[in-house]
Design a protein around this motif. Structure first.
Motif, short mmCIF file in Angstrom:
data_model
loop_
_atom_site.label_atom_id
_atom_site.label_comp_id
_atom_site.label_asym_id
_atom_site.label_seq_id
_atom_site.Cartn_x
_atom_site.Cartn_y
_atom_site.Cartn_z
N LYS B 41 12.07 3.92 -52.31
CA LYS B 41 11.00 4.12 -51.33
C LYS B 41 9.61 3.91 -51.95
CE LYS B 41 13.62 7.42 -48.50
NZ LYS B 41 13.66 8.83 -48.07
N PHE B 42 9.46 4.26 -53.22
CA PHE B 42 8.18 3.98 -53.88
C PHE B 42 7.98 2.46 -53.99
CE2 PHE B 42 8.63 8.25 -56.21
CZ PHE B 42 7.69 8.87 -55.42
N THR B 44 9.08 0.18 -51.98
CA THR B 44 8.65 -0.34 -50.68
C THR B 44 7.14 -0.11 -50.48
OG1 THR B 44 10.82 0.15 -49.80
CG2 THR B 44 9.08 -0.24 -48.19
N SER B 206 18.15 -4.81 -50.47
CA SER B 206 17.74 -5.69 -49.36
C SER B 206 17.02 -4.90 -48.28
CB SER B 206 18.96 -6.37 -48.73
OG SER B 206 19.67 -7.06 -49.71
N GLN B 207 17.46 -3.68 -48.10
CA GLN B 207 16.82 -2.82 -47.10
C GLN B 207 15.38 -2.50 -47.51
OE1 GLN B 207 17.56 -1.58 -44.19
NE2 GLN B 207 16.21 0.20 -44.00
N GLN B 208 15.20 -2.12 -48.77
CA GLN B 208 13.88 -1.65 -49.21
C GLN B 208 12.91 -2.80 -49.48
OE1 GLN B 208 14.84 1.97 -48.39
NE2 GLN B 208 12.82 1.62 -49.26
N ASP B 209 13.45 -3.97 -49.79
CA ASP B 209 12.61 -5.10 -50.20
C ASP B 209 12.03 -5.79 -48.97
OD1 ASP B 209 11.46 -7.36 -51.20
OD2 ASP B 209 13.33 -8.27 -51.90
N ILE B 210 10.85 -5.39 -48.57
CA ILE B 210 10.28 -5.97 -47.36
C ILE B 210 9.54 -7.28 -47.65
CG2 ILE B 210 10.09 -3.78 -46.11
CD1 ILE B 210 7.10 -3.79 -46.85
N ASN B 213 13.39 -9.67 -48.96
CA ASN B 213 14.64 -9.24 -48.35
C ASN B 213 15.82 -9.21 -49.33
OD1 ASN B 213 13.53 -8.87 -45.74
ND2 ASN B 213 13.44 -11.10 -45.57
#
Lengths: 1104, 521
Positions: B41-42, B44, B206-210, B213
């Protein structure tokens, strides 16, 4: 036989009874009106046995010897009497009030009543009359100058703006707000919904906020006691660091029957104390800029082609300029920015015309009654207020009920309820954007009515700037102007709607239970509950046809509920060890919990349908929503031990063990002790008769100040992002970093004092000296960003205050019907930074204008030293002038003053003659400086009269010509010169030669006094001394006979005035009280607030 | 009766004095926050950067008032004090890099490092992908800080997040920071070259890497491309190193994949609930008007097809202007303002720029990478290879602008091959001339490609290469800032609160100071 036996038995029985116990009974009444006095202590002299009278004033007790016993009747506020029984079985007594003692009952911490004589610490008491005489809209702004050691500041804006009360200097560098604790009828009330008000500067909060004490109606206050020092406030532990203000509301008075009081006041409020603006030169800069950047002619006018035919047939000033160095306002006709032709003439009152005439109307009606088992007072107050701030007004309804019910001869209950319903429309906004921002500067050439007409179009849309011409070509502003922010202000504050509704309920129930003669239980539960609603309606700024990817306008709903629940229980035991020596012991519990919830929802990206204010009309379907909550709990065990010897030597010691949820769990319990002593030497020794009373006192105590809830823990904030078609959580560290080892700020204070009265009480003095230290200062330490946060909560260092307070009461003149009473208060305080932590010798508190001005706490110095860059000097101390002809500023800092006033006080007077009385109150402040960057900007912009210097021959400008290289060459006389606004600064060049570079006046002001790079030492730091006529009331009280003929008990009429004028002040272009914010440093930093006001009007009091 | 009252009051205190202590502990923490950190989360948060996206505040207060103005990629009126640095806005930019107020590159990287250090080995291997990606982001963002200011606190920065210590950090030498960034990029690239992610790790990443991806290859290309950018940045100051390392990369494209195709462009998508655009940011300071040099000296003479997606002709008096007119820089602001309000100048295209809410944050593009390659090959390799790269750069740059226009729903006709070929054949653009002329062409086209959106890069390259040669009308009324600066001065918060360490760099802190790579005359 049977009858004889019975008779003998009866006689025997009676004889036996009379031999063991003889009963005495009777009633006790008050002398003034003959009403029965409940709760009078009746003691058999020389013993500890006795009784108390019931609600009918009746008592009954058994005495050992009906012929020799003596009864002692005592009651607070009345003279004690000793009555020999002399064989009677019925002893009725009338007690007469002890006038001297009556005034001396003081409500102290936790609502405990004590006689003044026994106190070992200083308190200040104010009566209801002192608070209401000039019809202040709140009680706190009636405190100016009335109690030594108290510094009051009222934020501008009027009845909805916060009043700050600072007691005995600064107790905390940053934590909390330095505001005292307010206790109303024994219950701690909410003063602030957040830790501080307006302390983050304009960008943090644009509105001038109010505080919770504004809701307490002055007309309902019976008395107000200020517990100044730690000694007085010790029982409040961690709430006590900033002193305590204890308010007792009016009760139903015994024995008056049904009483009705009616008060009405009406005052007019108008803007006062505006800056001294110059009224000669209009907008423009130096010639070079006027011509080069703006294409003006040399005079400073821009040629205008009115009809678009390519030739210039008119001219206009540079409306876009914030500087006021343009052509003289000579009355010529010029093209105006609203498309009309107007005269170019000074409008000296255009700043005043920005404001409106305000005023207040306060009506109060109170009913009171009493019966044998109950007494009550009910009051209703309606206050309507209109601020001088454009577009702002408010009202408030106060309902107050104070009742006492006797449930039993030993149990009584006090029920107090206060309901406040208030409304604020368009709360005044700080005018930072107009005073502290080049984008809001308007000129004296400006017609205020043009702004007032132009801020919205005839269709109700926002003004149309020239670059958005297509929105409304007819009404668009013709030429780019400077003060768009003035138009914005009007649009936001006059056209848009921001409505605050508040319902507040303050209740308390107190149970008094006399369990035994010397054992008392008192329990109290109180609640302060507020429901807050706000609706903000921002109109569409232009037709939706012009919308891009979003719209304009918005609708916001905010809701808050703030609940404080308070409770305490005290069990008190008292015992006379001997006739000389008395002991009192009290144990108790106290608790307070807070539960605050705020919610906000608003439309996003504008309104989809024009001016339909509803959350369902949001342009973006995702609304902006947020909520925040605070819950906290504090509870404490406490104990009090009182000893007294012969009624002239008193000793009290208290202890409190407290637990607080704002502190880290491993470290949340603290102990707060205190001890104080009073010695009435006039009763211990025989002294000359002109000394009527004298007491020495001393106190030592320890109290504290905890951090605000949730500030200490290290925690992270999560936000959910809509990325593509998924939701992703991100986590953010704190910009304000926590600290799990935080401790409360600990204040230890020693105070000594003397009270004395002389010459039959015509002269009285009360002096106090105190010295305290507050260690483990909780500081939100500003950090270099490179540490990873902006600030962090830390325990750093220790501050200490020393101060002296004196109050002198005198009746210097009594002759015939004329009497003059006067009261002079004086206090001085110095708060020093005793030490900071290892390796740190200063903390920067305020870093203004990109480091141009710093306010620091420095070890060993007074708290709040001001630093600025000085003019650079050479080895001989000559100022260095650069090639541009201006002083060069050093990159070093030099101390240019500090924030702390040396002396604060007031002088109150009452002169009475028959039915007339004249009251006036003067208050003053001396010493200490303030910081005002807006003054520097306005000075650099040539706004003030003081900037006329150098501008022309008349104002000392030097004559010069410009040679072919563009260099300014000094002329021998004005006659031979083309220009007359030369400035030759005294100083030397870098190479040591005397300066010969002439600079024109406009360039001198603009470049020497500009944002961030200017000479802040000379332009932004000022002494702030003043003496102000704060309150005046001229009252006429109708003669009683006349009043009674009109069926009134009392009629009086007053002419009143507040904040009337300054007798002396050092700030000429800023009101000494312009500052907003509750924190000590913010109260000395001006960021452009509102103009101050004065009020005058009439007040009427009727009783029947 | 009385007992009831007594019980009532006593009862109020009985939150059972034992349970009270637990309650105090519960109430200590804010229920709306957590004390539990999370590496993903950090990470992101580091990516979710409003200094990368075209957010209002960044465009309005930073870009168009500083680097875009200093590179003349936006217009500005001749108002007083036009070249002065806006100290508080500069402070904001600095703050957003270090602290969580913005993306908090430093703060969050240090929080991640703290969590990583406390992890068991197995956890570490799962977290490595985040740590390496974060390193790349950090290197990219940090190099921009160095390009703007020079020496900055770096190695010791973020001590509060890492160690709970608020001891101020020293200013590290800019050159040493660059060396460290190059190392970080090399390490990260090596990691991504061999990384094989566990499927659960891959899913979470992949979820966190905005930004990319979760594409490991994408991160490798991004790392290598930033490394290429930085090496070229120092190529006049330390040519040997730059040449050796750049040529090693260019000669081994298999080992060092780059962002050299538009498909690999690293772009930060706007959040899907973003509804704003750049209009206000640009219009409020009249930066929406066509800048003179860019339009009249570079685009028009080359017949650049981008003109029609870059600008709108605008209309005055209800009639469309005859041509794309730029705003002259040598006339008074009064006349400029009047003409602007009458619509006489061309303005930025509404679909591409002003109202484009899909406008991405531009991190690195194939156009830039190809221009970098072209410069390297021109200086150290074969001119023919340089030409290929250059022409690819121009083509990608042109296509990128059309892509932005299309993102904003632009109605312009698509780019035609003829337009492109005619541009590449135009003498101003065509790859012909002396080596110096060729370099000038590469740099000018790159400057144009950066525009105001990437003007932080543009300003750095302008100072490094001195191309294109821009002239500025001096602001004589402001003795301190008659012309644009050559670096930003330190924000006052850092000067004040980190005064001890600032003292060591105070001498370098002038607006005319030079960053270490700024050595070309």
């Amino acid at each position: 036989m049977k009858a004889i036996l019975l008779t003998i038995l009866t006689i025997l029985t009676l004889a036996v009874i009379s031999a063991f116990a003889q009963s005495v009974s009777g009633t006790v009444a008050a002398e003034e009106d003959g009403s029965p006095l409940p709760g009078v202590s009746v003691i058999i002299k020389g013993t500890s046995t006795g009784a108390a009278t019931d609600e009918n004033g009746r008592y009954e007790l058994t005495v050992p010897d009906i012929r020799t016993s003596v009864l002692v009747f005592s009651y607070v506020g009345y003279s004690s009497v000793e009555v020999p029984i002399n064989g009677r079985t019925q002893v009725n007594v009338v007690l007469s009030p002890d006038l001297q003692q009556l005034q001396e009952i003081v409500v102290t911490a936790l609502g405990i009543e004590r006689s003044q004589k026994a106190l070992g610490y200083a308190v200040s008491r104010l009566s209801s009359e002192e608070l209401t005489k000039t019809a202040n809209t709140n009680f706190a702004s009636a405190l100016y100058g009335k109690a030594p050691g108290i510094k009051v500041t009222t934020a501008p804006g009027g009845a909805t703006s916060a009043v700050n009360v600072q007691i005995r200097g600064i107790n905390s560098m940053t934590a909390g707000s330095n505001q005292p604790l307010y206790v109303v009828d024994g219950v701690i009330i909410r003063n602030l919904t957040e830790p501080g008000l307006n302390n983050g500067g304009y960008w943090d909060d644009q509105k001038i906020r109010g505080n919770g004490i504004l809701d307490i109606n002055p007309a309902d206050i019976e008395s107000l006691t200020i517990l100044k020092g730690a000694g007085a406030a010790a029982l409040y532990g961690s709430d006590a660091s900033n002193g305590v203000i204890v308010i007792t509301t009016k009760k139903g008075r015994q024995g008056r029957g049904l009483g009705v009081d009616f008060n009405y006041s009406y005052t007019v409020e108008e803007v006062a104390f505006t800056p001294k603006y110059q009224n000669i030169y209009g907008p423009g800069y130096d010639r070079e800029t006027n011509m080069g950047s703006f294409g003006s002619n040399e005079e400073g006018f821009i040629p205008v082609d009115l009809d678009g035919d390519g030739t210039f047939e008119a001219e206009r000033p540079i409306f876009r300029a914030w500087g006021q160095f343009g052509p003289k306002m000579d009355g010529r006709t010029v093209a105006w920015w609203d498309g009309t032709m107007r005269q170019y003439l000074p409008q000296p009152d255009n700043y005043k015309e920005f404001y409106e005439t305000g005023g207040s109307s306060i009506a109060n009606i109170a009913l009171s009654n009493s019966s044998q088992s109950a007494a009550y007072r009910f009051s209703y107050t309606r206050q309507d207020y209109k601020s001088i701030a454009p577009g702002s007004h408010s009202y408030r309804n106060n309902f107050h009920l104070n009742s006492t019910i006797s449930l039993h001869d030993r149990i009584s209950v006090d029920l107090i309820g206060n309901y406040v319903n208030s409304y604020v429309h368009n709360r005044p906004e700080a005018i930072n954007r107009i005073m502290a921002n080049y984008g809001g500067f308007f000129s004296r050439a400006d017609y205020m009515d043009v702004y007032l007409n132009k801020y919205k179009t005839s269709e109700g849309y926002k003004y149309v700037p020239p670059e958005a011409l297509q929105r409304n070509p007819e009404e668009a502003i013709k030429y780019s102007i400077r003060a768009y922010d003035l138009l914005e202000y009007l649009w936001r504050n006059v056209h848009d709607r921001d409505d605050e509704f508040q319902d507040r309920l303050l209740t308390s129930v107190t149970l008094n239970y006399q369990i035994f003669k010397n054992l008392r239980l008192r329990g109290r539960v109180g609640n302060d509950f507020t429901k807050f609603n706000q609706e903000i309606k921002r109109h569409n700024e232009y037709p939706i046809a012009f919308n891009g990817t979003n719209s304009t306008g918005s609708y916001t709903v905010n809701q808050g509920s703030y609940s404080n629940l308070y409770g305490d229980v005290l069990l008190s035991f008292s015992q006379d060890i001997s006739s000389d020596f008395k002991v009192g012991l009290t144990g108790g519990l106290q608790s307070r919990s807070q539960n605050y919830l705020d919610q906000s929802s608003s439309t996003r990206d504008g309104l989809i349908e024009e001016n339909w204010f509803s959350l369902s009309n949001s342009f973006n379907a995702n609304l902006n929503t947020s909520s925040s909550r605070i819950k906290s709990l504090m509870y404490a065990y406490l104990g009090i031990l009182n000893l007294s010897y012969r009624d002239f030597l008193f000793l009290e010691t208290t202890g409190r063990i407290e637990y607080h949820s704002a502190l880290p769990p491993h470290n949340n319990r603290y102990f707060y002790p205190s001890v104080n002593s009073g010695f009435v030497f006039t009763e211990a020794f025989r002294l000359p008769t002109f000394i009527n009373y004298g007491k020495l006192r001393a106190a030592y105590a320890s109290v504290s100040n905890p951090p605000e809830a949730y500030r200490a823990p290290i925690s992270y904030t999560q936000t959910v992002l809509s990325a593509g078609n998924r939701s992703v959580a991100e986590l953010r560290a704190g910009s304000e970093y926590g600290n799990d080892n935080i401790k409360p700020e600990r204040k230890n204070e020693l105070e000594i004092g003397l009270e004395a009265r002389f010459f039959k009480n015509r002269l009285a003095v009360d002096v106090a000296y105190y010295s305290n230290t507050v260690r483990d200062q909780i500081i939100l330490l500003s950090l270099p960003r490179s540490t990873g946060a902006i600030s962090r909560l830390e325990n750093l260092g220790e501050i200490g205050s020393k101060g002296f307070e004196a109050l002198i009461y005198a009746t210097p003149y009594v002759f015939g019907n004329v009497q003059w009473d006067t009261r002079l208060g004086f206090s001085t305080n110095r708060t020093k930074v005793n030490k900071l932590v290892e390796g740190m010798d200063e903390i920067v508190f305020y870093n203004g204008d990109g480091g141009a001005i710093l306010v620091k706490a420095e070890e060993g110095e007074k708290l709040g030293t001001i630093y600025a860059h000085p003019k650079m000097t050479d080895a001989n101390g000559n100022y260095i002038v650069g090639d541009d002809g201006l002083y060069v500023l050093s990159s070093d800092y030099v101390k240019v003053g500090d924030f702390q006033p040396k002396a604060v006080g007031g002088w109150a007077n009452t002169i009475s003659y028959k039915g007339f009385s004249l009251d006036f109150m003067i208050d003053y402040r001396f010493g200490g400086k303030i910081v005002s960057p807006p003054l520097l900007y306005a000075y650099g912009a040539g706004m003030f009269e003081s900037t006329l210097k150098y501008r022309d021959e008349e104002h000392g400008g030097l004559p010069y010509n410009i040679d072919e290289d563009g260099k300014k060459v000094r002329a021998s006389s004005h006659a031979t010169a083309q220009y007359h606004d030369g400035v030759l600064l005294e100083g030397v060049t870098l190479s040591g030669e005397p300066n010969t570079t002439i600079v024109d006046a406009a360039s001198y002001y603009i470049n020497s006094f500009y944002w961030s790079t200017g000479r802040y030492e000379d332009g932004a730091v000022f002494k702030n001394d003043y003496i102000k006529m704060r309150e005046v009331a001229l009252t006429y009280r109708f003669p009683t006979a006349l009043a009674e003929k009109l069926r009134f008990q009392n009629i009086s009429v007053s002419l009143i005035g507040r904040n009337l004028f300054y007798l002396h002040r050092t700030l000429e272009n800023l009101d000494p009280e312009a500052m907003i914010g509750t924190r000590w440093d913010r109260q000395n930093i001006d960021e452009g607030s509102m103009a101050a006001s004065r009020s005058y009007g009439i007040a009427l009091n009727l009783a029947f | 009766m009385k007992r009831i009252y007594v019980n009532l009051i006593i009862g109020l205190f009985v939150c059972g004095l034992t349970s009270c202590e637990d309650k105090l502990a519960d109430l200590y923490t804010n229920p709306d926050q957590t004390s539990q950190g999370s590496i993903g989360k950090f990470f992101t948060r580091m990516l979710n950067n409003d200094r990368v996206r075209p957010s209002y505040w960044n465009v309005r207060t930073f870009l168009v008032m500083h680097p875009a103005k200093y590179t003349q990629t936006v217009s500005f009126t001749n108002s007083e004090r036009r070249y002065m640095q806006q100290l508080s806005y500069i402070d904001d930019f600095w703050r957003d890099y270090y602290t969580p107020t913005g993306a908090g590159i430093i703060a969050h990287l240090r929080e991640m490092e703290k969590l990583y250090a406390a992890m068991p080995e197995e956890g570490k291997s799962q977290a490595d992908v985040y740590m390496n990606a974060a390193k790349v982001v950090c290197a990219d963002q940090t190099s921009q800080m160095v390009d703007l200011w020079g020496d900055i606190p770096f190695a010791e920065a973020g001590g509060l997040n890492l160690k709970g210590s608020s001891v101020p950090a020293v200013f590290d030498d800019a050159k040493i920071i660059y060396a460290r960034l190059l190392e970080m990029l090399e390490d990260a690239s090596a990691y991504f070259a061999n990384a094989e992610l566990d499927s659960r790790v891959q899913t979470a990443f992949s979820q966190q890497d905005i930004l990319l991806n979760g594409s490991v290859e994408g991160w490798q290309r991004y790392a290598n491309s930033v490394r290429l950018r930085l090496l070229m940045r120092i190529s006049f100051e330390n040519e040997n190193l730059a040449q050796a390392e750049v040529m090693e990369m260019l000669n081994n494209p298999g080992a060092y994949p780059l962002v050299d195709e538009a498909a690999h462009d690293v772009l930060l998508e706007p959040l899907s609930n973003y509804n704003d655009n750049m209009r206000n940011a640009l219009v409020e300071v009249s930066s929406h008007v066509a800048p003179e040099f860019l339009l009249d000296q570079v685009m028009k003479p080359a017949g650049d097809p981008r003109i029609r997606v870059w600008f709108d002709k605008n209309s005055s008096g209800g009639v469309q202007n005859a041509d794309y007119f730029s705003m002259p820089s040598n006339i008074s602001s009064t006349v400029q303002d009047a003409n602007i309000s009458q619509g006489r100048y061309a303005i930025l295209d509404s679909a591409t720029f002003l109202f484009n809410r899909a406008f991405p944050g531009i991190v690195i593009t194939s156009a830039e990478v190809n221009f970098l390659k072209a410069e390297a090959l021109q200086r150290w390799g074969a001119e023919n290879d340089a030409r290929t790269a250059y022409e690819k750069g121009v083509e990608d740059a042109v296509r990128f602008m059309f892509y932005l226009n299309q993102l904003g729903g632009g109605a312009e006709d698509p780019l035609t091959q003829e337009e492109l070929e005619s541009l590449l054949a135009n003498p101003l653009v065509a790859y012909a001339g002396t080596p110096n002329e060729l370099l000038s062409k590469i740099w000018t086209q790159k400057w144009l490609h950066f525009g105001f959106m990437q003007s932080i890069q543009g300003w750095a390259e302008l100072r490094r290469t001195k191309v294109p040669a821009l002239t500025f009308v001096p602001d004589l009324g402001t003795p301190d800032a008659q012309l644009p600066p050559s670096r930003l001065i330190y924000p006052s918060s850092e000067k004040t609160y980190n005064s001890v360490n600032y003292a060591a760099v105070a001498e370098k802190d002038t607006p005319i100071g030079k960053i270490f790579w700024d050595v070309r005359q």
